[in-house]
Write an enzyme that holds these catalytic residues in place. Structure first.
Site, PDB file in Angstrom:
ATOM      1  N   ASP A 155      65.839  10.168 119.762  1.00 23.04           N
ATOM      2  CA  ASP A 155      65.913  11.762 119.288  1.00 23.04           C
ATOM      3  C   ASP A 155      64.746  12.533 120.004  1.00 23.04           C
ATOM      4  O   ASP A 155      63.929  12.075 120.356  1.00 23.04           O
ATOM      5  CB  ASP A 155      65.890  11.332 117.725  1.00 23.04           C
ATOM      6  CG  ASP A 155      65.757  12.675 116.986  1.00 23.04           C
ATOM      7  OD1 ASP A 155      66.582  13.530 117.161  1.00 23.04           O
ATOM      8  OD2 ASP A 155      65.039  12.823 116.112  1.00 23.04           O
TER       9      ASP A 155
ATOM     10  N   ASP B   4      63.521  16.057 117.961  1.00 18.71           N
ATOM     11  CA  ASP B   4      62.599  16.638 116.846  1.00 18.71           C
ATOM     12  C   ASP B   4      62.167  15.325 116.022  1.00 18.71           C
ATOM     13  O   ASP B   4      62.893  14.327 115.547  1.00 18.71           O
ATOM     14  CB  ASP B   4      63.508  17.453 115.904  1.00 18.71           C
ATOM     15  CG  ASP B   4      63.581  18.742 116.184  1.00 18.71           C
ATOM     16  OD1 ASP B   4      62.073  19.041 116.316  1.00 18.71           O
ATOM     17  OD2 ASP B   4      64.425  19.613 116.356  1.00 18.71           O
TER      18      ASP B   4
END
Length: 251
Positions: A28, A30
């Site tokens: 991922d 963020d």
């Protein structure tokens, strides 16, 4: 000490050990590569009172963690403007523009990121970034962290049939990299992201960079780490190295 989901209580066997030989790691963006949640929170905290959300009272960190963090902007547009989706999309676009303005000078890598990057590169593992962030945001963060050449692919939730918490983005990353879910794991920091990885059949290592442990554990990660320096992570990676070495010597 509480034993995280999927961990052997003796700590002798990592929940990642069954993945040997490891082929790929999916990340991922963020909150996982960089601690960006405080910047998103600041943007929402400034902008939501302007539209009268919550009676004009700024949201709390707890509210952000439970209802906003990791969610797709399509869903957030409906959440904030249930009767006017187009206005909701305009609001989320404006919020992302504010995030990018704030982030330019504030983005910092999660502790240990570049140590992990070297570990991945030294072993020739495939890798992709998988994110619900808009492309402009994802490219800004990846570039600011010096990872533009590191990722083979950047998979966006908005370019899949469904974004996270659905498994589609992670399934697309597996397909693009041409790797097996049986030899790949995920790094995630949000409930939405962990649910997506688990739904895709992948073990997920959760980071507690921005969200409460109890919420993350409900999504059933393999285990949780504080950051990429966490000894729990390096014990698991060392075990993978050991198993790979044993397999090589036997062949």
């Amino acid at each position: 000490m509480t034993v995280s989901s999927g961990e052997n209580s003796s700590n002798s066997t990592s929940p990642l050990s069954r993945l040997s030989p490891l082929e790929a790691i999916l990340f991922d963006v963020d909150g996982t590569l960089c601690d960006s949640d405080p910047i998103h929170f600041q943007a929402y905290r400034e902008m939501l009172p302007e539209i009268g959300f919550n009676g004009g009272v700024p949201i709390t960190e707890e509210f952000y963690a439970e209802f906003i963090s990791g969610k797709h902007n399509e869903d957030m547009a409906t959440f904030f403007f249930p009767n006017d989706h187009q206005r909701g999309l305009k609001f989320t676009a404006d919020k992302e523009a504010m995030f990018r303005r704030l982030a330019k000078d504030k983005l910092q890598p999660v502790e240990g990121l570049h140590k992990l990057k070297k570990w991945v590169e030294d072993r020739g593992l495939k890798r992709a970034a998988v994110t619900n962030a808009p492309r402009e945001n994802a490219e800004l963060m990846i570039s600011a962290l010096g990872l533009s050449e590191f990722f083979e692919y950047v998979v966006l939730g908005s370019e899949c049939e469904h974004g996270k918490p659905h498994p589609d983005p992670y399934l697309k990353a597996l397909e693009l990299l041409n790797v097996s879910k049986d030899h790949t794991f995920v790094f995630e920091d949000s409930v939405s992201g962990i649910k997506a990885g688990v739904a895709a059949g992948l073990p997920v290592v959760g980071l507690t960079t921005g969200n409460p442990e109890h919420l993350l554990m409900e999504a059933k990660p393999a285990f949780l780490i504080k950051d990429f320096e966490d000894p729990k992570l390096w014990a698991a990676l060392e075990e993978l190295d050991t198993k790979a070495g044993e397999a090589t010597s036997e062949s």
